[in-house]
Design a protein around this motif. Structure first.
Motif, short mmCIF file in Angstrom:
data_model
loop_
_atom_site.label_atom_id
_atom_site.label_comp_id
_atom_site.label_asym_id
_atom_site.label_seq_id
_atom_site.Cartn_x
_atom_site.Cartn_y
_atom_site.Cartn_z
N THR A 1 0.84 -1.19 0.00
CA THR A 1 0.00 0.00 0.00
C THR A 1 0.88 1.25 0.00
O THR A 1 1.84 1.33 0.77
CB THR A 1 -0.90 0.02 1.25
N GLY A 2 0.55 2.20 -0.86
CA GLY A 2 1.33 3.43 -0.87
C GLY A 2 0.96 4.33 -2.03
O GLY A 2 -0.06 4.15 -2.70
N VAL A 3 1.83 5.31 -2.26
CA VAL A 3 1.66 6.27 -3.36
C VAL A 3 2.79 6.01 -4.36
O VAL A 3 3.93 5.77 -3.97
CB VAL A 3 1.75 7.73 -2.83
N TYR A 4 2.45 6.04 -5.64
CA TYR A 4 3.48 5.80 -6.66
C TYR A 4 3.60 7.03 -7.56
O TYR A 4 2.66 7.81 -7.73
CB TYR A 4 3.17 4.55 -7.48
N TYR A 5 4.80 7.18 -8.13
CA TYR A 5 5.13 8.34 -8.96
C TYR A 5 5.73 7.85 -10.26
O TYR A 5 6.76 7.16 -10.26
CB TYR A 5 6.15 9.24 -8.24
N ILE A 6 5.09 8.17 -11.37
CA ILE A 6 5.59 7.78 -12.68
C ILE A 6 6.42 8.95 -13.23
O ILE A 6 5.94 10.09 -13.28
CB ILE A 6 4.44 7.42 -13.64
N HIS A 7 7.67 8.66 -13.62
CA HIS A 7 8.61 9.69 -14.06
C HIS A 7 8.92 9.54 -15.55
O HIS A 7 8.96 8.41 -16.06
CB HIS A 7 9.93 9.59 -13.30
N ASP A 8 9.21 10.66 -16.19
CA ASP A 8 9.73 10.59 -17.55
C ASP A 8 11.26 10.53 -17.51
O ASP A 8 11.86 10.43 -16.43
CB ASP A 8 9.22 11.78 -18.39
#
Length: 458
Positions: A198-205
């Protein structure tokens, strides 16, 4: 990847110091995955004040390995890592000096937890490791020994990552990694590297810029959906994704609040513009001409203060039906049974007659107030305690005088009701209607959640 370290030295003239002890923890942003701890024979005299401070003396180091004997291990454990230390300029200088004596050019990126703390935890009376960790409720053992100080720095850095809402640390880390290695990972590699947590995800370029933020109870599964789905948004993400980072929260409530806050802060290009509210309906109360407290569900109105809010009308009605049963309220006075006479529940003796003025307003309103007290945190000082990121930790949401102040994590060994410690570990966040809705909705759905009411004067 980070190499969080602490070094104890002999003291002495600038660039003439030698290492007496070193501790390095390899940290992937969530947990320690490797460590190296060793005394080191500095082959030089230890200053008396250092002996008094650390307890390390020459007799202890006679059989310890010399630096050249541990140098290979230090290179290996710090390879492809950013070195993190409390006053990293000192530790990194000492390491480079030792390697220079061996004729080896040691070069790593660095991060300083002193500087990060000043940026992310302002107004602390002191930023020395001992005083700072004490004020933040971080347990420290073996102070002024490499292992104890390095582990304290790990815990401090973990807190700083949580407080870094603008994602300065991870964005710069990703940007450097992509620039240096020219990585072009395929989607399977990205998915395989992620945990089912469980958590927050960050998609990066490829520039390290965050292009999408999301929350999930299973980050691996959710990213797999993004990278295999045929929707227009998913296809755009698939074309631009270079890497995915994440922040484990343990608690779904923490993840919901962080997602809401960080989308507003970072404004990723592929997050749809947030609706003005993430809820559409609310529960309001007013007094009628007969002094009965009337409850009614209506479209959410920013001009009025709601008792609680709902994602849609159906969830609001479902809540009211349960509330009527739980508190023996009147269907007519809650808007569930429009009638000019008695409500249906009165005929089956589940309503005490407020609908036809048989029950006194004082008696009826007392039960309505109980419902309002339970589902509104207006004017309350309280903390909500939920799951942490590991078994020895809990998460905490802090509400002061009815205002959401922020969130954080704490070690189970610490008394979280100490207001000063609580305020130190909290990452401040904006109090708005969205956060109020998230918290109230979560409290309704999670009946066993631990809620502690505080006495602010203590």
């Amino acid at each position: 990847m980070y190499a969080i370290l602490d070094i104890e030295t002999t003291g002495g003239k600038y660039n003439e110091e030698g290492i007496t002890e070193i501790a390095i923890y390899k940290f992937d942003g969530h947990k320690v995955i490797d460590k190296f701890i060793s005394l080191v024979n500095p082959e030089r005299e230890i200053q008396p004040f250092v002996v008094n401070l650390t307890g390390i003396n020459s007799n202890m180091l006679k059989t310890a390995p010399k630096f050249y004997e541990v140098a290979k291990r230090i290179v290996e454990i710090t390879e492809d890592c950013i070195i993190v230390a409390h006053n990293s300029e000192f530790d990194y200088r000492i390491l480079r000096t030792e390697f220079k004596r061996l004729g080896f050019g040691f070069k790593r990126e660095t991060l300083c937890t002193v500087e990060l703390s000043k940026q992310l935890i302002p107004d602390q009376p002191s930023y020395s490791l001992g005083k700072l960790t004490r004020s933040l409720g971080i347990p420290v053992s073996d102070r002024h020994r490499a292992n104890g100080d390095a582990m304290a720095t790990v815990k401090l850095f973990k807190m700083l990552l949580t407080k870094d809402l603008d994602k300065y640390i991870i964005e710069n880390n990703i940007k450097k990694a992509v620039a240096e290695k020219r990585l072009n990972p395929n989607h399977k590699i990205i998915i395989d590297a992620l945990p089912a947590v469980t958590g927050v995800y960050y998609i990066h370029d490829a520039e390290g810029k965050i292009i999408y933020i999301g929350k999930s109870n299973n980050i691996k599964h959710r990213i797999n959906q993004h990278l295999t789905n045929n929707s227009t948004k998913s296809k755009k993400l698939q074309l631009q994704v270079a890497s995915v980072t994440y922040e484990k929260t343990g608690s779904e409530l923490i993840a919901l609040l962080k997602e809401s806050e960080e989308i507003k802060r970072n404004k990723p290009i592929h997050n749809r513009a947030l609706r003005r509210n993430i809820f559409t309906h609310a529960l309001y109360s007013y007094q009628d001409e007969n002094d009965y407290t009337i409850l009614n569900i209506d479209i959410a109105d920013g001009k009025k203060t709601p008792i609680t809010t709902f994602t849609n009308r159906q969830s609001a009605k479902s809540f009211m039906f349960k509330a009527v049963e739980a508190y023996n309220l009147c269907q007519k006075l809650t808007g569930l049974y429009p009638t000019k006479s008695s409500c249906f529940n009165y005929t089956i003796k589940q309503c005490f007659g407020a609908c036809i003025k048989e029950e006194a307003p004082e008696s009826y309103n007392k039960r309505v107030q109980q419902l309002i007290e339970k589902h509104s945190y207006d004017n309350k000082d309280m903390i909500i305690i939920d799951k942490g990121r590991d078994i020895e930790e809990r998460s905490v949401i802090y509400i002061q005088n009815g205002v959401f102040k922020g969130l954080g994590f704490f070690d189970l060994n610490y008394q979280i009701t100490n207001i000063e410690v609580l305020q130190s570990i909290i990452t401040p966040m904006e109090n708005n209607r969205d956060t109020q809705h998230i918290i109230q909705s979560y409290l309704r759905k999670n009946k066993r959640l631990k809620v502690l009411h505080l006495n602010p004067s203590k």
